[in-house]
Design a protein around this motif. Sequence first.
Motif: not given
Lengths: 89, 670
Positions: B359-360, B363, B366-367, B435-436, B508-509, B512-513, B516-517, B520
């Motif tokens: 996933i990283l 992203y 794409l970034g 993304g999820a 950091d990503n 944080e991911f 947060r994930a 949830i």
Amino acid sequence: MLKELLVEIGRADYISKYMLASKMNQPLGLIEDVFTQLIRLGFLEEDEGLSTCDLPCGRCPYASMCNTNPIKTINLTKKGQDYLTSLLN
Amino acid sequence: MGNTIALVGNPNSGKTTLFNALTGSNQHVGNWPGVTVERKEGEVRFRDKVYKVVDLPGTYSLGAFSEDEMVARDYILTGNPDVVINVVDATNLERNLYLTTQLLEMGVKVIVALNMVDEAESKEIYFDVKALSGRLGIPVIPTIACRRQGLDDLLAAASIKIDSAKNGQFAISYGESIDTKLITLKSYLSKSELAIPLNWLAIKVLEGEEYALRIIKEQEALQGSTDFRSFYEELAVHRDEYQLDIVDARYNFVNTIVKGTVSRPAEPKTTWTDKADDILTHKIWGLPIFAAIMLIVFQLTFAIGEDVLGESMAEGIEALGEIIKSGLVSISAPWWVTGFVTEGIIAGLGEIIGFIPLILVLYLLLGLLEDSGYMARAAYVMDNIMRAVGLQGKTFISMIVGFGCNVPGVMSTRTLENRKDRMIAILINPFMSCGAKIPIYLVFIAAFFPKHGGLVLFSIYFLGILMALIMAKIFSKTLFTGEVSHFIMELPPYRKPTLRNVIRNMWDNVSEFLVRAGTIILTVVSALWILAVLPVGVEAYGPESILGRVGSLIAPIFKPAGFGTWQAAVGLFSGIAAKEAVVATLGMVYAGVSEGAELVSTIRSVFTPLTAVAFMVMTLLYTPCAATIAMIKKETGSVKWATFAATYTFALGWLMAVLVFQIGSLLGFA
Ligand SMILES: Nc1nc2c(ncn2[C@@H]2O[C@H](COP(=O)(O)OP(=O)(O)O)[C@@H](O)[C@H]2O)c(=O)[nH]1
């Protein structure tokens, strides 16, 4: 130059200030200025899109990876459109 | 007190530097009355005279666009400076001289500090200062404010100017019709006793500037004259025309000033940017190039994310899971703690963690693509297609946002003015695979298509776009009809993406991911876990549990799509709460199927490649998560549309999954 640019914008599907600068043989900074002038005179409208995704991203795990580079779009306002129409007649 | 010098200039022209160089420590800071704009004043001694120096806010224009502009304008008009020093950035002459032109229109005494000539020289920009000064009709003094060069010349010129008469002649014509109007207007105005320069006022009246119009309104003598009133009304009719012509005249004037007095290196006729844009936005090739780039991104994602990083990560998780489990067993934790931790959390969350590298990387790529400026080109390329299906291209921007998350995707449709465009954009946004959903695809890819991950992921995203376009076409033909509104997209310059920044943020990503994930997933999985072990006494995660029974109730509707198990049904429904939860939920409910085995191998045993594809198609298209539905309700202001969005996507997802399975079976796939 404002009219010229307005006509260009009226005709175009996309705008690259770089391209306009080389087409009109003017420095880029000047083209940007003219854009600003057209916006402040109310002929054009600039839309920066959602330039931040802080708000709705809230608890999204991907928020920190979210790219917030806005894609800018430009609209002719009614004033601009009316003016272009009057120019063509 | 001596004479007053006012400093005016564009932002970044070096005005502050010059002010400091002139006044040294002799300055004080206050505020302009009524506004928050800073007012700086100081003193400078030159040839036995003391001058007051007032630093005006940096501004590009002297209109009414901002407080800064108004402060500068009002001070020059009513503050009676004895001379205005216009600080001009020599590297950006045209833009800066626009302000100079306005000062000349005001008729105040001006001298130009041609600042940053050192910088200009390093860019091979050279000036014929004498000619420049001659054409402008005012002194032009080259300065290098940061090295205090030219200051004496500047002050000398200022002191001469203060004692001399007005500025020299400058020839600016606004075109015959406007010039005549100006003459007439000035002759009207000259009958009133006005404290501001007539020429300037007349121009501003033609430009329709509020400030000037107000002054005219207050002149009773003028308002009493029918002649004037009819002349004045006539002006209002042509206001748009005058506005453009006057601004244009200023630019033309600047152009004539610059031509022949400034030499700079020729700019290359076509830059590589233009060439790149010719190709990337090409009518025919633009789209295949976009597709190819996306395919490469997905392929690279798997090449880097899985093969390089993924393996070690997955092994690490597995080992960690074992350690925790044996730890719990050794301290003889109650069954439900061990169960919750191992089957609930480790089986669920662990799956996700294994996919983080992928996933990283996705992203990250794409970034980089977005940073480079390419995404704007892609949006432009898609514009043609969007128009063909009756949408405006701006819709694609909300779709790009939707690839990250549908919530801001739906929200970003706000920038579409037209209701038709907006409603359609909202309704199709859920088809943009957020993304999820990625981990869900990744599990099935790992189980069945490990060699073709990039291609499968690409096809899924492509199918999402395709379905969005098809539905858009259907909606624009049925539910919402109307015109396609026109807009123009700005293609930003290409930039070198800053890989270093991206990588630095990577950790950091990840953290944080995870947080947060994790939150949830934990919430949803905890709730489902309770349902999976109740009522007390039944086999946990079995079909007799509450969860199992609810799942079994729904499962039959997925039979025609090939995945009619209660576990799959529960997994899909957990996704309506949050798509992040699907994999974790599957991990939990399938933990009962084959004890301890990891999810991927379980999936391999209960799905077939064909049902896996059907399941992924369902995942792509079916009902968006609760947060997205809530956002749709908020943005459409209607429960009805939110319900519609939630149900039609489900129906479509189901239909497509059934089609995939049935047709696939007919063709002999399994
Ligand atoms: N090379 C060069 N840099 C300058 C000159 N004058 C000012 N600067 C720099 O230009 C930048 C902007 O100057 P500043 O005075 O803050 O601009 P202001 O926004 O007009 O007040 C600062 O980094 C200054 O050091 C100059 O004559 N030559």
